[in-house]
Each structure stands twice: as structure tokens, then as C-alpha cells.
Scaffold this active site. Structure first.
Site, mmCIF file in Angstrom:
data_model
loop_
_atom_site.group_PDB
_atom_site.id
_atom_site.type_symbol
_atom_site.label_atom_id
_atom_site.label_comp_id
_atom_site.label_asym_id
_atom_site.label_seq_id
_atom_site.Cartn_x
_atom_site.Cartn_y
_atom_site.Cartn_z
ATOM 1 N N GLU A 226 10.859 -8.972 8.344
ATOM 2 C CA GLU A 226 10.818 -8.943 6.878
ATOM 3 C C GLU A 226 11.680 -7.762 6.457
ATOM 4 O O GLU A 226 11.353 -6.606 6.741
ATOM 5 C CB GLU A 226 9.378 -8.788 6.365
ATOM 6 C CG GLU A 226 9.297 -8.859 4.842
ATOM 7 C CD GLU A 226 7.859 -8.838 4.309
ATOM 8 O OE1 GLU A 226 6.914 -9.015 5.098
ATOM 9 O OE2 GLU A 226 7.695 -8.629 3.097
ATOM 10 N N LYS B 283 14.253 -11.953 6.781
ATOM 11 C CA LYS B 283 13.732 -12.763 5.676
ATOM 12 C C LYS B 283 13.254 -11.875 4.529
ATOM 13 O O LYS B 283 12.567 -10.885 4.763
ATOM 14 C CB LYS B 283 12.596 -13.667 6.192
ATOM 15 C CG LYS B 283 11.399 -12.921 6.749
ATOM 16 C CD LYS B 283 10.410 -13.926 7.288
ATOM 17 C CE LYS B 283 9.117 -13.325 7.762
ATOM 18 N NZ LYS B 283 8.380 -12.508 6.828
ATOM 19 N N VAL C 146 2.783 -10.958 13.228
ATOM 20 C CA VAL C 146 1.925 -10.320 12.237
ATOM 21 C C VAL C 146 2.483 -10.552 10.820
ATOM 22 O O VAL C 146 3.669 -10.781 10.660
ATOM 23 C CB VAL C 146 1.821 -8.803 12.502
ATOM 24 C CG1 VAL C 146 1.206 -8.556 13.856
ATOM 25 C CG2 VAL C 146 3.173 -8.094 12.410
ATOM 26 N N THR C 147 1.605 -10.423 9.826
ATOM 27 C CA THR C 147 0.169 -10.428 9.967
ATOM 28 C C THR C 147 -0.317 -11.872 9.838
ATOM 29 O O THR C 147 0.304 -12.684 9.154
ATOM 30 C CB THR C 147 -0.526 -9.560 8.880
ATOM 31 O OG1 THR C 147 -0.212 -10.087 7.584
ATOM 32 C CG2 THR C 147 -0.092 -8.123 8.952
ATOM 33 N N CYS D 282 2.420 -13.275 6.606
ATOM 34 C CA CYS D 282 3.691 -13.923 6.969
ATOM 35 C C CYS D 282 3.526 -15.026 8.006
ATOM 36 O O CYS D 282 4.271 -16.013 7.990
ATOM 37 C CB CYS D 282 4.679 -12.867 7.444
ATOM 38 S SG CYS D 282 5.193 -11.793 6.083
ATOM 39 N N LYS E 228 7.691 -13.700 2.467
ATOM 40 C CA LYS E 228 6.625 -13.758 3.469
ATOM 41 C C LYS E 228 6.852 -14.967 4.376
ATOM 42 O O LYS E 228 6.655 -14.896 5.580
ATOM 43 C CB LYS E 228 5.251 -13.827 2.786
ATOM 44 C CG LYS E 228 4.968 -12.662 1.835
ATOM 45 C CD LYS E 228 5.078 -11.310 2.524
ATOM 46 C CE LYS E 228 4.803 -10.161 1.558
ATOM 47 N NZ LYS E 228 5.147 -8.857 2.146
ATOM 48 N N ASP F 54 7.841 -11.035 12.565
ATOM 49 C CA ASP F 54 7.778 -9.663 12.018
ATOM 50 C C ASP F 54 7.137 -8.611 12.931
ATOM 51 O O ASP F 54 6.412 -7.721 12.448
ATOM 52 C CB ASP F 54 7.035 -9.678 10.662
ATOM 53 C CG ASP F 54 7.751 -10.518 9.623
ATOM 54 O OD1 ASP F 54 8.828 -11.056 9.922
ATOM 55 O OD2 ASP F 54 7.205 -10.646 8.508
HETATM 56 C C1 C5J Z 1 3.790 -9.635 6.998
HETATM 57 C C2 C5J Z 1 3.090 -8.335 5.104
HETATM 58 N N1 C5J Z 1 4.717 -9.666 7.958
HETATM 59 N N2 C5J Z 1 1.820 -8.333 5.485
HETATM 60 N N3 C5J Z 1 4.051 -8.884 5.883
HETATM 61 O O1 C5J Z 1 2.747 -10.217 7.133
HETATM 62 O O2 C5J Z 1 3.416 -7.814 4.056
#
Ligand code: C5J
Length: 220
Positions: free
Chosen positions: A72, A129, A157-158, A162, A132, A24
Site C-alpha cells: 500500500e 496500490k 495484512v491486515t 486490505c 485497500k 502489504d
Molecule cells: C492494510 C490498512 N494493508 N490496515 N492497510 O490492511 O490500513
């Protein structure tokens, strides 16, 4: 087998069975004006790891090992997004709303693109996707199986959302997982530190962690 100095102990991987998964690194999370900043987060912490993630990508590219990027993102009609996910957050903008970089977390919108320095090259896989975890409702498991991958290095991240969710999904499926400590980041430094500690606790209950340069050296 090549070995990487890692925590809680050295990580060994069979050459040819190792892949990189970059989670992501999309504008929605990393750049000002996206979903992350709409939720009130300081995105500068995430922007700062872009050069480190690039070093890791370049190491895998030089070693000609498989690379998978995730984003995401949801379908424009949001049929793959549970209403509970849209309702959550209560920030200025929700999933599907129009923001400065197009509709938030929607596949095909500018904000859903990977940041330019980390764009996928031809031959690299990109998985969009809805959840998460990157295994949920995607073809990731099938792709890894058909390529005979057993060992995974993670970045992105994060850390606690995810990245950790996907590492846990992979761990439960039998993959040996290593997280690049400085190629992952959270909006909350204390959450990142706790996640690294959780992953390597109890003899590596979820997997291993190691610095990017140590990983890249081992690939050479
Ligand atoms: C991810 C989120 N990529 N924090 N998404 O961690 O919503």
C-alpha cells in the site's frame, strides 16, 4: 485436480491456474515506527506471522507458481491519495508525514519496502496500490488474466482491511479464493476471527480458509 482440506469444504485447484497474492507485508505495517504503530497499534502480532508467510512463499516458489506481492503506497506528491484518506486516523503521523522509516505510506520510502525476509525475488510481481483493495487503480486484473489465473491463495495484512477487501474484489471478479489462516493477521484478534468466519460463512460466500502447512503440502 489437487485438493486442499479447507473450510467450509475442500478447495480444488487446476494446476497451472493457481497464484499466491501476499498483501502489504511492508515495514509500514509490520515494524515498529511505521504507519501501523503511528496509529497506536501493537505490531508484534503482525511481525509474528513473517516466518509462516515465508513458508507459504517458499512452497509456491518450489512449485514454480506465480507470486504477486502488494504494497500500500502513494506517489510522493499524493495525487493518488484522496484527502479523506489523509485526514482519517488522527494519529501522531498521517500519510505523507516524515516518520522514523521515511514518509509514511509513500512508494520508494524505506517504510514502504517489504520486510526483508519476504522481499520479492526476480520474476515475482510487485503491485503498489493506492487503495485497500489490490484491484483498485492497479494492473492486477490484467496480470491475472494474461497468465490465465483462476484460483488465488491469499496471505498478508491486515486480515479485515486490505486482505478482506482484495478477496472480495477477487471473488466478485470470479476468482476462487483461499485465505491462509495463519499467514494473515490483524492488530485486533477479534477482527481476524470475525473475518475468517465471514469469508467461509454461507457455504464460502467469499471463499475458503486453510492452514499454511495444509496448503504447502498440497502444492508438493
Ligand atoms: C492494510 C490498512 N494493508 N490496515 N492497510 O490492511 O490500513
Amino acid at each position: 485436480m489437487p485438493t486442499i482440506a479447507a473450510q467450509p469444504y475442500e478447495y480444488s485447484f487446476p494446476t497451472g491456474k493457481l497464484a499466491l497474492i501476499v498483501i502489504d507485508m511492508q515495514r509500514d505495517f509490520v515494524e515498529e515506527g511505521g504507519f501501523g504503530s503511528a496509529l497506536g497499534n501493537d505490531v508484534s502480532l503482525l511481525t509474528a506471522i513473517v516466518p509462516t508467510v515465508r513458508r507459504l512463499l517458499d512452497g509456491f516458489r518450489a512449485a514454480r507458481l506465480p507470486i504477486i506481492h502488494t504494497r500500500e503506497g502513494h506517489r510522493p506528491d499524493l495525487t493518488d491519495c484522496p484527502p479523506s484518506k489523509i485526514a482519517r486516523g488522527r494519529g501522531k503521523l498521517s500519510i505523507g508525514d516524515k516518520g522514523p522509516m521515511g514518509r509514511i505510506l509513500i512508494d520508494g520510502e524505506p517504510g514502504n519496502d517489504l520486510v526483508p525476509d519476504l522481499a520479492a525475488l526476480p520474476g515475482e510481481t510487485v503491485i503498489v496500490k493506492p487503495g485497500k483493495g489490490a484491484f483498485y487503480a492497479t494492473r492486477l486484473g490484467h496480470i491475472l488474466e494474461t497468465q490465465g489465473i483462476s484460483h488465488l491463495v491469499f496471505a498478508g495484512v491486515t486480515t479485515e482491511v486490505c486482505v478482506q477487501t482484495t478477496m472480495r474484489e477477487a471473488n466478485d471478479r470470479g476468482y476462487e479464493c483461499l485465505l491462509a489462516e495463519d499467514a494473515t493477521e490483524s492488530y485486533f484478534p477479534e477482527f481476524k476471527a470475525a473475518t475468517l468466519a465471514m469469508i467461509r460463512a454461507q457455504g464460502g460466500i467469499v471463499g475458503w480458509t486453510a492452514p499454511t502447512d495444509t496448503i504447502v503440502r498440497a502444492l508438493r
